[in-house]
Design a protein around this motif. Structure first.
Motif, PDB file in Angstrom:
ATOM      1  N   UNK A  93      51.699  -5.475  36.144  1.00 45.52           N
ATOM      2  CA  UNK A  93      50.838  -4.365  36.671  1.00 45.52           C
ATOM      3  C   UNK A  93      51.700  -3.432  37.984  1.00 45.52           C
ATOM      4  N   UNK A  94      52.219  -2.472  37.949  1.00 42.47           N
ATOM      5  CA  UNK A  94      53.370  -2.024  39.213  1.00 42.47           C
ATOM      6  C   UNK A  94      52.661  -0.905  39.844  1.00 42.47           C
ATOM      7  N   UNK A  95      53.038  -1.086  40.815  1.00 46.27           N
ATOM      8  CA  UNK A  95      52.455  -0.183  41.337  1.00 46.27           C
ATOM      9  C   UNK A  95      52.986   0.911  41.462  1.00 46.27           C
ATOM     10  N   UNK A  96      52.210   2.566  42.075  1.00 47.96           N
ATOM     11  CA  UNK A  96      52.890   3.719  42.677  1.00 47.96           C
ATOM     12  C   UNK A  96      54.118   3.905  42.881  1.00 47.96           C
ATOM     13  N   UNK A  97      54.427   2.905  43.911  1.00 51.08           N
ATOM     14  CA  UNK A  97      55.434   2.978  44.679  1.00 51.08           C
ATOM     15  C   UNK A  97      56.863   2.574  44.226  1.00 51.08           C
ATOM     16  N   UNK A  98      56.208   1.496  43.014  1.00 51.74           N
ATOM     17  CA  UNK A  98      57.658   0.866  41.649  1.00 51.74           C
ATOM     18  C   UNK A  98      58.148   2.312  41.444  1.00 51.74           C
ATOM     19  N   UNK A  99      56.965   2.678  40.814  1.00 54.97           N
ATOM     20  CA  UNK A  99      57.416   3.570  40.164  1.00 54.97           C
ATOM     21  C   UNK A  99      58.470   4.592  40.756  1.00 54.97           C
ATOM     22  N   UNK A 100      57.878   4.578  41.324  1.00 49.05           N
ATOM     23  CA  UNK A 100      58.762   6.002  41.722  1.00 49.05           C
ATOM     24  C   UNK A 100      59.926   5.578  42.395  1.00 49.05           C
ATOM     25  N   UNK A 101      60.024   4.102  42.505  1.00 48.19           N
ATOM     26  CA  UNK A 101      62.107   3.730  43.193  1.00 48.19           C
ATOM     27  C   UNK A 101      62.681   3.315  41.822  1.00 48.19           C
ATOM     28  N   UNK A 102      62.011   3.164  40.720  1.00 50.73           N
ATOM     29  CA  UNK A 102      62.224   3.189  39.960  1.00 50.73           C
ATOM     30  C   UNK A 102      63.156   4.613  39.145  1.00 50.73           C
ATOM     31  N   UNK A 103      61.918   5.635  39.500  1.00 53.63           N
ATOM     32  CA  UNK A 103      62.551   7.711  38.808  1.00 53.63           C
ATOM     33  C   UNK A 103      63.837   7.415  40.022  1.00 53.63           C
ATOM     34  N   UNK A 146      69.292   8.394  43.266  1.00 53.98           N
ATOM     35  CA  UNK A 146      68.964   8.708  44.328  1.00 53.98           C
ATOM     36  C   UNK A 146      69.436   7.310  45.713  1.00 53.98           C
ATOM     37  N   UNK A 147      69.111   6.769  44.876  1.00 52.51           N
ATOM     38  CA  UNK A 147      69.128   5.342  46.452  1.00 52.51           C
ATOM     39  C   UNK A 147      70.325   4.578  46.722  1.00 52.51           C
ATOM     40  N   UNK A 148      70.986   3.801  47.317  1.00 48.84           N
ATOM     41  CA  UNK A 148      71.532   3.352  47.766  1.00 48.84           C
ATOM     42  C   UNK A 148      72.344   2.518  47.552  1.00 48.84           C
ATOM     43  N   UNK A 149      73.052   1.929  47.331  1.00 49.96           N
ATOM     44  CA  UNK A 149      74.198   0.427  46.512  1.00 49.96           C
ATOM     45  C   UNK A 149      73.132  -0.388  46.750  1.00 49.96           C
ATOM     46  N   UNK A 150      72.480  -0.606  47.464  1.00 52.68           N
ATOM     47  CA  UNK A 150      71.936  -2.310  48.155  1.00 52.68           C
ATOM     48  C   UNK A 150      70.171  -2.215  47.174  1.00 52.68           C
ATOM     49  N   UNK A 151      69.503  -0.459  47.657  1.00 48.95           N
ATOM     50  CA  UNK A 151      68.381  -0.699  47.273  1.00 48.95           C
ATOM     51  C   UNK A 151      68.891  -0.632  45.192  1.00 48.95           C
ATOM     52  N   UNK A 152      69.947  -0.110  44.910  1.00 50.38           N
ATOM     53  CA  UNK A 152      69.549  -0.304  43.347  1.00 50.38           C
ATOM     54  C   UNK A 152      69.685  -1.208  42.708  1.00 50.38           C
ATOM     55  N   UNK A 153      70.463  -1.768  43.521  1.00 46.05           N
ATOM     56  CA  UNK A 153      70.559  -3.140  43.641  1.00 46.05           C
ATOM     57  C   UNK A 153      69.036  -4.445  43.418  1.00 46.05           C
TER      58      UNK A 153
END
Lengths: 162, 153
Positions: A1-11, A17-24
């Motif tokens: 089960x993933x949390x809402x924060x993770x959902x937003x990061x996936x979106x 919209x994410x930096x290369x490090x975050x995207x990785x």
């Protein structure tokens, strides 16, 4: 089960919209977690559907002409409002200055009439040079004559005596 | 919202002032000072009656220009003031009275009474220097006159 924060990061990852490090990091997480991977695929499908099936509105004329039409319409309405305001201001000017002036003129006329006829309407008809003469007795008659040279008016009363 | 009548207080004060002035003008200008003379006209000489006085020479001259009698004698004289809207009754002799009403602007109404009955009523303006005369014949080719004029101030 993933949390809402993770959902937003996936979106955000999907929208780039994410930096290369975050995207990785998000990419690694979605590869390792089945729920995340499933949600990512769902979001990706939804985005592709919206992008491909979005209703395209075609302008009947060129873009420049279309916006110039809107601009002209706005300008026309602004001018209409301005002239309406000017008309209202003009009407207001007439009312503000002519209404009191008219009232004063009416008042002046009223005062002049009142000064000329303190006894009211009955006096009005007897003013100026109107000469009224009345002889109520049957056995009496009268007539009047005026002498400009002598500056006099004579009312002669004749009692019909023998 | 804009007022149709701007400066409401000033307008009201002006109107009140205007009416006040007009009322003052009216009250000050409508009183009329008059003189009434009862005169007897004859072609004969002056009779021996101490009550009779010769009429002023200027008035006599004016009467002679319009009337046929040579001599005019004053029987009675009354000076009086008539206020606007207040008729004034003046007794000229035992049988003769006049009632004068002031309509303002030198306009008057005169009622002549003989033996208590109104004989004639006349309405007209009387300007300073002008004469308003009521007249009638008397015995022996003589005549009586009520001469009205504004009193000189």
């Amino acid at each position: 089960m993933i949390n809402h924060e993770t959902e937003l990061r996936l979106q955000a990852y999907l929208d780039g919209e994410l930096s290369p490090g975050e995207a990785k990091a998000v990419e690694d997480f979605s590869n390792s977690d089945a729920d995340a991977r499933s949600l990512f695929e769902e979001l990706k499908l939804t985005k592709s559907l919206l992008a491909e099936n979005e209703l395209e509105v075609r302008l009947p004329e060129s873009r420049g002409f279309y916006w110039s039409k809107i601009q002209r319409q706005i300008e026309r309405e602004e001018k209409g409002q301005a002239s309406e305001q000017a008309e209202t201001a003009a009407t207001s000017w007439w009312l503000r200055f002519l209404a009191p002036a008219a009232a004063l003129v009416a008042l002046a006329v009223l005062v002049v009439v009142a000064l000329r006829a303190p006894k009211g309407a009955e006096a009005l008809v007897a003013l100026d040079d109107s000469h009224e003469i009345e002889t109520p007795l049957e056995e009496t008659s009268s007539f009047s004559f005026q002498s400009e040279a002598a500056g006099m008016t004579v009312v002669w009363v004749d009692s019909h005596r023998e | 919202m804009k007022k149709i009548f701007p400066f409401g207080g000033i307008s009201l004060a002006t109107v009140v002032l205007f009416f006040a002035c007009s009322c003052l003008l009216r009250s000050g200008s409508t009183d009329l000072a008059l003189q009434a003379q009862l005169v007897w006209g004859t072609n004969n000489d002056k009779p021996d009656d101490p009550k009779l006085k010769e009429v002023d020479a200027k008035v006599t001259e004016r009467l002679r220009t319009a009337l046929k009698w040579k001599n005019y004698f004053e029987v009675n004289r009354q000076n009086f003031t008539v206020h606007a809207g207040t008729p004034k009754k003046v007794k000229m002799s035992d049988h003769c009275e006049i009632e004068v009403d002031n309509f303002g602007n030198s306009s008057i109404e005169v009622k002549l009474y003989g033996k208590g009955k109104m004989v004639v009523k006349k309405t007209q303006k009387i300007k300073p220097g002008e004469l308003l005369i009521f007249a009638g014949d008397d015995k022996n080719d003589t005549a009586w006159f009520v001469v009205l004029s504004q009193t000189e101030k």
